[in-house]
Design a protein around this motif. Structure first.
Motif, PDB file in Angstrom:
ATOM      1  N   ARG A  94      80.798  35.746  94.233  1.00 23.72           N
ATOM      2  CA  ARG A  94      79.965  34.734  93.589  1.00 23.72           C
ATOM      3  C   ARG A  94      78.511  35.212  93.510  1.00 23.72           C
ATOM      4  NH1 ARG A  94      77.943  29.133  94.729  1.00 23.72           N
ATOM      5  NH2 ARG A  94      78.072  28.141  92.690  1.00 23.72           N
ATOM      6  N   VAL A  95      78.039  35.905  94.522  1.00 30.01           N
ATOM      7  CA  VAL A  95      76.700  36.487  94.478  1.00 30.01           C
ATOM      8  C   VAL A  95      76.618  37.523  93.361  1.00 30.01           C
ATOM      9  CG1 VAL A  95      75.024  37.909  95.724  1.00 30.01           C
ATOM     10  CG2 VAL A  95      76.174  36.026  96.891  1.00 30.01           C
ATOM     11  N   GLU A  96      77.665  38.318  93.202  1.00 32.84           N
ATOM     12  CA  GLU A  96      77.703  39.291  92.104  1.00 32.84           C
ATOM     13  C   GLU A  96      77.642  38.577  90.754  1.00 32.84           C
ATOM     14  OE1 GLU A  96      81.208  41.618  92.568  1.00 32.84           O
ATOM     15  OE2 GLU A  96      80.573  42.553  94.450  1.00 32.84           O
ATOM     16  N   ALA A  97      78.359  37.466  90.656  1.00 32.78           N
ATOM     17  CA  ALA A  97      78.330  36.686  89.412  1.00 32.78           C
ATOM     18  C   ALA A  97      76.931  36.146  89.149  1.00 32.78           C
ATOM     19  CB  ALA A  97      79.343  35.545  89.497  1.00 32.78           C
ATOM     20  N   TRP A  98      76.246  35.739  90.218  1.00 36.22           N
ATOM     21  CA  TRP A  98      74.879  35.243  90.068  1.00 36.22           C
ATOM     22  C   TRP A  98      73.937  36.358  89.604  1.00 36.22           C
ATOM     23  CZ3 TRP A  98      71.533  31.966  88.837  1.00 36.22           C
ATOM     24  CH2 TRP A  98      70.220  31.959  89.326  1.00 36.22           C
ATOM     25  N   HIS A  99      74.105  37.560  90.117  1.00 38.11           N
ATOM     26  CA  HIS A  99      73.272  38.679  89.676  1.00 38.11           C
ATOM     27  C   HIS A  99      73.477  38.955  88.187  1.00 38.11           C
ATOM     28  CE1 HIS A  99      72.701  40.546  93.958  1.00 38.11           C
ATOM     29  NE2 HIS A  99      72.133  39.369  93.819  1.00 38.11           N
ATOM     30  N   ALA A 100      74.724  38.927  87.749  1.00 37.97           N
ATOM     31  CA  ALA A 100      75.010  39.130  86.325  1.00 37.97           C
ATOM     32  C   ALA A 100      74.373  38.021  85.489  1.00 37.97           C
ATOM     33  CB  ALA A 100      76.520  39.170  86.103  1.00 37.97           C
ATOM     34  N   PHE A 101      74.400  36.802  86.029  1.00 36.37           N
ATOM     35  CA  PHE A 101      73.820  35.672  85.307  1.00 36.37           C
ATOM     36  C   PHE A 101      72.299  35.815  85.206  1.00 36.37           C
ATOM     37  CE2 PHE A 101      72.680  31.250  84.494  1.00 36.37           C
ATOM     38  CZ  PHE A 101      73.671  30.873  83.598  1.00 36.37           C
ATOM     39  N   CYS A 102      71.659  36.265  86.284  1.00 31.76           N
ATOM     40  CA  CYS A 102      70.209  36.467  86.257  1.00 31.76           C
ATOM     41  C   CYS A 102      69.821  37.533  85.239  1.00 31.76           C
ATOM     42  CB  CYS A 102      69.711  36.858  87.646  1.00 31.76           C
ATOM     43  SG  CYS A 102      69.757  35.520  88.850  1.00 31.76           S
ATOM     44  N   ASN A 103      70.606  38.606  85.171  1.00 28.28           N
ATOM     45  CA  ASN A 103      70.337  39.627  84.151  1.00 28.28           C
ATOM     46  C   ASN A 103      70.393  39.028  82.755  1.00 28.28           C
ATOM     47  OD1 ASN A 103      69.828  42.297  85.310  1.00 28.28           O
ATOM     48  ND2 ASN A 103      71.855  42.104  86.245  1.00 28.28           N
ATOM     49  N   LEU A 104      71.350  38.121  82.546  1.00 30.72           N
ATOM     50  CA  LEU A 104      71.486  37.514  81.226  1.00 30.72           C
ATOM     51  C   LEU A 104      70.309  36.593  80.909  1.00 30.72           C
ATOM     52  CD1 LEU A 104      73.498  37.422  78.820  1.00 30.72           C
ATOM     53  CD2 LEU A 104      74.298  35.241  79.768  1.00 30.72           C
ATOM     54  N   TRP A 136      70.841  26.080  75.662  1.00 32.35           N
ATOM     55  CA  TRP A 136      71.310  27.468  75.821  1.00 32.35           C
ATOM     56  C   TRP A 136      72.836  27.446  75.857  1.00 32.35           C
ATOM     57  CZ3 TRP A 136      71.136  30.688  80.941  1.00 32.35           C
ATOM     58  CH2 TRP A 136      71.451  32.023  80.662  1.00 32.35           C
ATOM     59  N   ASN A 137      73.431  27.933  74.791  1.00 34.29           N
ATOM     60  CA  ASN A 137      74.885  27.835  74.650  1.00 34.29           C
ATOM     61  C   ASN A 137      75.396  29.058  73.892  1.00 34.29           C
ATOM     62  OD1 ASN A 137      77.536  27.066  74.406  1.00 34.29           O
ATOM     63  ND2 ASN A 137      77.157  25.260  73.146  1.00 34.29           N
ATOM     64  N   THR A 138      75.666  30.140  74.647  1.00 30.62           N
ATOM     65  CA  THR A 138      76.218  31.347  74.043  1.00 30.62           C
ATOM     66  C   THR A 138      77.535  31.682  74.735  1.00 30.62           C
ATOM     67  OG1 THR A 138      75.120  32.894  75.563  1.00 30.62           O
ATOM     68  CG2 THR A 138      73.883  32.204  73.605  1.00 30.62           C
ATOM     69  N   ASP A 139      78.368  32.439  74.050  1.00 35.05           N
ATOM     70  CA  ASP A 139      79.669  32.798  74.625  1.00 35.05           C
ATOM     71  C   ASP A 139      79.515  33.592  75.917  1.00 35.05           C
ATOM     72  OD1 ASP A 139      80.914  31.522  72.533  1.00 35.05           O
ATOM     73  OD2 ASP A 139      81.268  33.359  71.373  1.00 35.05           O
ATOM     74  N   THR A 140      78.586  34.549  75.913  1.00 36.84           N
ATOM     75  CA  THR A 140      78.378  35.368  77.114  1.00 36.84           C
ATOM     76  C   THR A 140      77.915  34.513  78.282  1.00 36.84           C
ATOM     77  OG1 THR A 140      77.751  37.237  75.707  1.00 36.84           O
ATOM     78  CG2 THR A 140      77.184  37.379  78.048  1.00 36.84           C
ATOM     79  N   LYS A 141      76.955  33.643  78.017  1.00 32.38           N
ATOM     80  CA  LYS A 141      76.455  32.758  79.079  1.00 32.38           C
ATOM     81  C   LYS A 141      77.560  31.865  79.609  1.00 32.38           C
ATOM     82  CE  LYS A 141      74.803  28.367  79.877  1.00 32.38           C
ATOM     83  NZ  LYS A 141      74.941  27.048  79.260  1.00 32.38           N
ATOM     84  N   ASN A 142      78.356  31.283  78.735  1.00 32.11           N
ATOM     85  CA  ASN A 142      79.413  30.361  79.177  1.00 32.11           C
ATOM     86  C   ASN A 142      80.469  31.088  80.016  1.00 32.11           C
ATOM     87  OD1 ASN A 142      78.209  28.160  77.928  1.00 32.11           O
ATOM     88  ND2 ASN A 142      79.319  28.466  76.009  1.00 32.11           N
ATOM     89  N   ALA A 143      80.763  32.332  79.649  1.00 31.53           N
ATOM     90  CA  ALA A 143      81.741  33.101  80.417  1.00 31.53           C
ATOM     91  C   ALA A 143      81.204  33.435  81.811  1.00 31.53           C
ATOM     92  CB  ALA A 143      82.102  34.380  79.668  1.00 31.53           C
ATOM     93  N   LEU A 144      79.944  33.877  81.881  1.00 33.20           N
ATOM     94  CA  LEU A 144      79.357  34.203  83.180  1.00 33.20           C
ATOM     95  C   LEU A 144      79.188  32.953  84.040  1.00 33.20           C
ATOM     96  CD1 LEU A 144      76.621  36.856  82.272  1.00 33.20           C
ATOM     97  CD2 LEU A 144      78.821  37.233  83.400  1.00 33.20           C
ATOM     98  N   LEU A 145      78.817  31.852  83.396  1.00 31.72           N
ATOM     99  CA  LEU A 145      78.644  30.608  84.138  1.00 31.72           C
ATOM    100  C   LEU A 145      79.976  30.125  84.696  1.00 31.72           C
ATOM    101  CD1 LEU A 145      76.732  28.414  85.086  1.00 31.72           C
ATOM    102  CD2 LEU A 145      77.086  27.238  82.901  1.00 31.72           C
ATOM    103  N   ASN A 146      81.035  30.320  83.933  1.00 29.51           N
ATOM    104  CA  ASN A 146      82.363  29.934  84.418  1.00 29.51           C
ATOM    105  C   ASN A 146      82.722  30.729  85.680  1.00 29.51           C
ATOM    106  OD1 ASN A 146      85.046  28.530  83.962  1.00 29.51           O
ATOM    107  ND2 ASN A 146      85.704  30.654  83.919  1.00 29.51           N
ATOM    108  N   ASN A 147      82.380  32.016  85.689  1.00 29.24           N
ATOM    109  CA  ASN A 147      82.621  32.831  86.889  1.00 29.24           C
ATOM    110  C   ASN A 147      81.822  32.300  88.079  1.00 29.24           C
ATOM    111  OD1 ASN A 147      84.281  34.529  85.430  1.00 29.24           O
ATOM    112  ND2 ASN A 147      82.708  36.094  85.090  1.00 29.24           N
ATOM    113  N   LEU A 148      80.581  31.953  87.817  1.00 28.34           N
ATOM    114  CA  LEU A 148      79.713  31.452  88.880  1.00 28.34           C
ATOM    115  C   LEU A 148      80.215  30.127  89.438  1.00 28.34           C
ATOM    116  CD1 LEU A 148      77.023  31.839  90.434  1.00 28.34           C
ATOM    117  CD2 LEU A 148      75.897  30.584  88.575  1.00 28.34           C
TER     118      LEU A 148
END
Length: 531
Positions: free
Chosen positions: A478-488, A457-469
């Motif tokens: 960080r919890v907010e970043a995790w919620h965004a990551f779960c949505n993705l 799993w290697n997409t630009d959106t995922k990598n950007a959200l993962l970097n935030n996390l």
């Protein structure tokens, strides 16, 4: 419906089960206990050999593999730089630490006088070499130390790690045990080069004594072990070497795994809920749920093949009745599973219900729409499952049957765990595979979030959200970043979660000090025998 499902599974299962002879597998390699005297006591006793039911392995290189059985056996031979305590917090282990320069400089102080099992002293150059290899192999290490600028040895017992910005997961990564930063002698790593190590030498309380492939692995007490004083603390703290040795007996099929304990040949084993009824009537055996919880899931090959199409992945999600799959996986024992879309550990800040709008919403009409949108023409879909436990096997079989009924041409291949761990690294070999992802204390530890994890799993959106996390220091953000990551996760569907489940540990009543409540995994230092 559920009873019919179980009858179907039992019928199909007869094809897979063959009773191999366990009792030729190392039966005479450990001392007989025929003349042993039983002493009922809560006071730890030293001596004896513990025989455990285990799974096939083709390596003991704890940096090299993503295999749980290798890590769990490897805990006893190798030790990590830091360790996680009973609350999953980092504590000193082979090293202590201090931060400098606003947490952009991490100093590791190597514990002096610690010996490897070859008699040489562990020094900074060994830790440094081990860290470099770990950073090249572990997906979580790569994420936690994405901003690592420099790694250098300052003196015989000091290492400096320089970061371009603080990493909130750095210490957890240095303490985590699954494909963790295990320390090996530098010369062993130099000899291996870019290949798997051939010498298994660590600092742990037990050392490798014998390995008969596909039969058994024997560990024996490392007499010069340099452990920590005090009390046990999760995966760290004091590690008491009460046992003289351990035999990890390789058992490939489910029925023989059960016979291994009921016959008395082995004393400890971990079993799926489907197997527990077969231990009824054996008063000498103790059955307890493990603290280990996993998420049964389907992982898609996103590097090549038919599952790179998002509509195919949506079709799989819409075809599944998660309750049926988990009911079968746990033999109808509903107390052993839970159907929910969450990826965070429950009763923590990471728990959420994101994905509930699409999770467990079987809709065969939608499946047809998604298949049409993907241009699916009935091509074979290679789907791997494994037979290491009935839970894994049953889940894969029911998933395959549901997908077939939804109009997909499923080529189901059930193999042993060692084979699956090899196959899943080859993007030309499959389209998807089924397994359980162990629930981790920090969501960034989940295996599939790394770009190099099989599935890719290697997409630009995922990598950007993962970097935030991985880089956000403020916990609320960080919890907010995790919620965004779960949505993705539920939007891009690199995996489809089916449900959470527990296993059970079954052991002879003369085995004491079994860590059933330890987080995630098991270890057998601090364990002793009364017979």
């Amino acid at each position: 419906m559920k009873k019919a499902l179980l009858v179907l599974l039992m019928t199909i299962g007869m094809f897979w089960v063959s009773i191999n002879s366990l009792f030729a597998n190392g039966q005479n390699e450990s001392p007989s206990d025929d003349n042993d005297v039983t002493v009922e006591t809560s006071v730890p006793m030293t001596g004896g050999s513990l025989r455990l039911v285990w799974q096939p392995m083709n390596t003991l290189d704890v940096h090299w593999t993503g295999s749980d059985p290798v890590w769990q056996l490897g805990y006893h031979i190798f030790e990590t730089v830091l360790a996680l305590d009973e609350k999953s917090q980092p504590i000193p282990n082979l090293c202590s630490w201090e931060y400098q320069d606003g947490q952009t400089t991490l100093i590791l102080h190597v514990r002096q006088g610690v010996l490897f099992q070859d008699g040489t002293e562990m020094k900074a150059e060994d830790v440094n070499a081990s860290l470099k290899r770990w950073l090249s192999k572990s997906s979580f290490a790569k994420l936690a130390f994405k901003n690592l600028k420099d790694l250098e040895v300052l003196d015989e017992y000091t290492i400096k790690m320089t970061l371009s910005q603080p990493s909130p997961t750095a210490l957890t990564a240095l303490a985590f045990q699954d494909q963790g930063p295990y320390v090996m002698p530098k010369y062993v790593l130099d000899e291996a080069g870019n290949a798997s190590v051939k010498k298994y030498i660590g600092t742990g309380p037990y050392k490798l004594a014998e390995w008969s492939p596909d039969r058994y692995i024997k560990l024996e007490r490392f007499e010069d072990y340099c452990g920590l004083d005090g009390e046990p603390k999760g995966y760290g703290g004091a590690k008491k070497q009460y046992l003289d040795s351990m035999y990890w007996i390789v058992v490939k099929d489910a029925m023989t795994q059960i016979q291994a304990l009921t016959s008395g040949d082995c004393k400890v084993g971990v079993y799926s809920a489907t197997q527990l009824d077969q231990f009824k009537g054996y008063d000498n055996l103790v059955i307890e749920p493990t603290g280990e919880r996993a998420s049964m899931s389907i992982t898609f090959n996103l590097k090549q093949g038919i599952m790179t199409n998002i509509n195919m992945r949506r079709a799989v999600l819409s075809a599944l009745d998660m309750n049926q799959v988990m009911y079968a996986a746990c033999g109808g024992k509903e107390e052993f599973y839970d159907c929910n879309p969450g990826w965070g550990p429950e009763k923590t800040i990471w728990e959420n219900n994101i994905g509930s709008d699409v999770y467990n919403k079987q809709d065969l009409q939608k499946v047809k729409q998604y298949l049409n949108a993907a241009g699916y023409k009935g091509e074979p879909i290679v789907f791997y499952g494994n037979n290491s436990t009935d839970s894994d096997k049953n889940a894969a079989m029911v998933v395959a049957e549901q997908l077939k009924q939804a109009g997909m041409n499923i080529d189901l291949r059930i193999v042993d765990w060692a084979t699956l761990t090899q196959v899943r690294t080859d993007p030309t070999a499959y389209n998807m595979w089924c397994n359980g992802y162990t629930i981790k204390p920090d969501p960034a530890l989940i295996a599939f979030v790394g770009n190099s994890w099989p599935g890719w799993w290697n997409t630009d959106t995922k990598n950007a959200l993962l970097n935030n996390l991985m880089t956000e220091a403020n916990q609320e953000k960080r919890v907010e970043a995790w919620h965004a990551f779960c949505n993705l996760i539920w939007e891009e569907l690199p995996v489809v979660k089916i449900g959470d489940f527990n296993t059970a540990i079954v052991y002879d009543k003369h085995v004491k000090g079994i860590p059933v409540s330890a987080p995630w995994r098991r270890f057998y230092w601090n364990t002793w025998l009364t017979k």
